[in-house]
Design a protein around this motif. Structure first.
Motif, PDB file in Angstrom:
ATOM      1  N   ASP A 158       0.833  -1.195   0.000  1.00 45.65           N
ATOM      2  CA  ASP A 158       0.000   0.000   0.000  1.00 45.65           C
ATOM      3  C   ASP A 158       0.871   1.250   0.000  1.00 45.65           C
ATOM      4  N   GLY A 162      -2.008  -2.634  -4.627  1.00 50.39           N
ATOM      5  CA  GLY A 162      -2.258  -2.136  -3.284  1.00 50.39           C
ATOM      6  C   GLY A 162      -3.121  -0.899  -3.305  1.00 50.39           C
ATOM      7  N   LEU A 187      -4.760  -1.750   6.481  1.00 49.17           N
ATOM      8  CA  LEU A 187      -3.464  -1.483   5.872  1.00 49.17           C
ATOM      9  C   LEU A 187      -2.700  -2.790   5.665  1.00 49.17           C
ATOM     10  N   SER A 188      -2.014  -2.914   4.533  1.00 46.80           N
ATOM     11  CA  SER A 188      -1.220  -4.101   4.254  1.00 46.80           C
ATOM     12  C   SER A 188       0.008  -4.160   5.166  1.00 46.80           C
ATOM     13  N   PHE A 231       3.961  -1.331   3.483  1.00 48.40           N
ATOM     14  CA  PHE A 231       3.461  -0.078   2.911  1.00 48.40           C
ATOM     15  C   PHE A 231       4.608   0.901   2.738  1.00 48.40           C
ATOM     16  N   LYS A 283       4.357  -3.052   8.740  1.00 52.99           N
ATOM     17  CA  LYS A 283       3.373  -2.705   9.773  1.00 52.99           C
ATOM     18  C   LYS A 283       3.650  -3.449  11.074  1.00 52.99           C
TER      19      LYS A 283
END
Length: 318
Positions: free
Chosen positions: A4, A63, A115-116, A119, A196
């Protein structure tokens, strides 16, 4: 790999937002950096228009694209299945809001819903200048860290710039906390590949530094720029990052305004990105600067993107 893109953006000319900023500017402020609350830090130079045009051309990665804002929506933006607007209230607790510090906002980007794992964090004043792939931001061991050739200064007189101050703060904290720091040079003002789960891990291990930076209304000398500096050093020191050098061409709006930039077209294909950073002052000649800036960027990216509901700028003739 799905990656993303996360873009932080503010319209500093919005009346409601300006009223909030003015209200909190009147509160006691301690240990602020120069220009922490200058107009240039929040000025909307239509940077987002050109970042999205560059992404349409060069961001060939699956994404979503998240635009993180404070109760705002860009006026030109079109509905698009890959594009999502995220409000600060979705990632920061109410006790921290409103905040006018990019450090505070960036410290919470990993809490964006859906959220991936991987990112890339963009500032809106950055533009891609070549086709990018996942390996440009993530290596076999983790994140790619882009550095300048400028060593992190230690003398107080050299720490007036926020980038210098934040890099020095991160290095000192790493040495104190972990007994080592792997980054000796100033990180580039460039897009950053982030995991993340690793940001979650860092926050779980050191919640105090996240709480401290989220409490600031404007950028302070103390505390950490976690995503843009500390996370990079933490990854590198723990063997979770590879280093690359001088991937971004960095300019100031003064460079454009004073005619020191004849053309940026030679950056296409040679650099990962260009950043034209506002010099965060309270200049009175904004119109002159914007006119030159718009002409240069429109030369780079003349075609409206599919993210624009109404073209923001006329295309230059071929």
């Amino acid at each position: 790999m799905q990656i993303d893109a996360v873009i932080t953006w503010v319209d500093g000319g919005d009346a409601n937002w300006r009223a909030k900023r003015q209200h909190h500017s009147g509160e006691p402020q301690h240990d602020l950096l120069p220009f922490s609350n200058g107009e240039g830090r929040y000025r909307d130079n239509d940077d987002l228009v050109f970042l999205l045009r560059s992404m349409e051309k060069f961001w060939g990665i699956d994404g979503s694209i998240f635009i993180v804002t404070d109760q705002q929506v860009p006026s030109f933006i079109a509905e698009h299945p890959r594009l999502r607007i995220v409000d600060h209230s979705q990632i920061l607790d109410a006790c921290y809001l409103p905040t006018f510090s990019s450090r505070a906002i960036e410290s919470a980007l990993h809490h964006i819903p859906d959220l991936s794992e991987h990112f890339v964090s963009f500032n809106d004043d950055q533009m891609l200048t070549r086709h990018v792939q996942p390996k440009d931001f993530f290596s076999a061991v983790g994140s790619m860290v882009f550095l300048t050739r400028e060593r992190i200064p230690t003398i107080d007189s050299d720490l007036q710039l926020s980038g210098h101050n934040d890099a020095n703060n991160a290095r000192n904290w790493m040495q104190k906390t972990y007994g080592a720091s792997s980054i000796e040079f100033i990180p580039e003002h460039a897009p950053k590949g982030i995991r993340k789960s690793w940001m979650m891990e860092l926050e779980a291990a050191h919640p105090d530094i996240f709480d401290e930076v989220r409490q600031e209304k404007f950028r302070r000398r103390t505390g950490q720029s976690i995503l843009a500096n500390l996370y990079l050093d933490w990854c590198a020191t723990h063997g979770r990052a590879d280093i690359d050098w001088e991937q971004c061409r960095y300019l100031l709006t003064d460079d454009v305004e004073n005619g020191r930039v004849a053309s940026l077209l030679d950056s296409l294909g040679r650099h990962l990105c260009i950043c034209i950073n506002d010099t965060t002052d309270d200049r009175s000649d904004v119109a002159t600067m914007r006119d030159k800036l718009d002409r240069i960027r429109t030369e780079l990216f003349p075609r409206p993107s599919y993210f624009e509901s109404v073209p923001s700028f006329d295309a230059v003739s071929a």
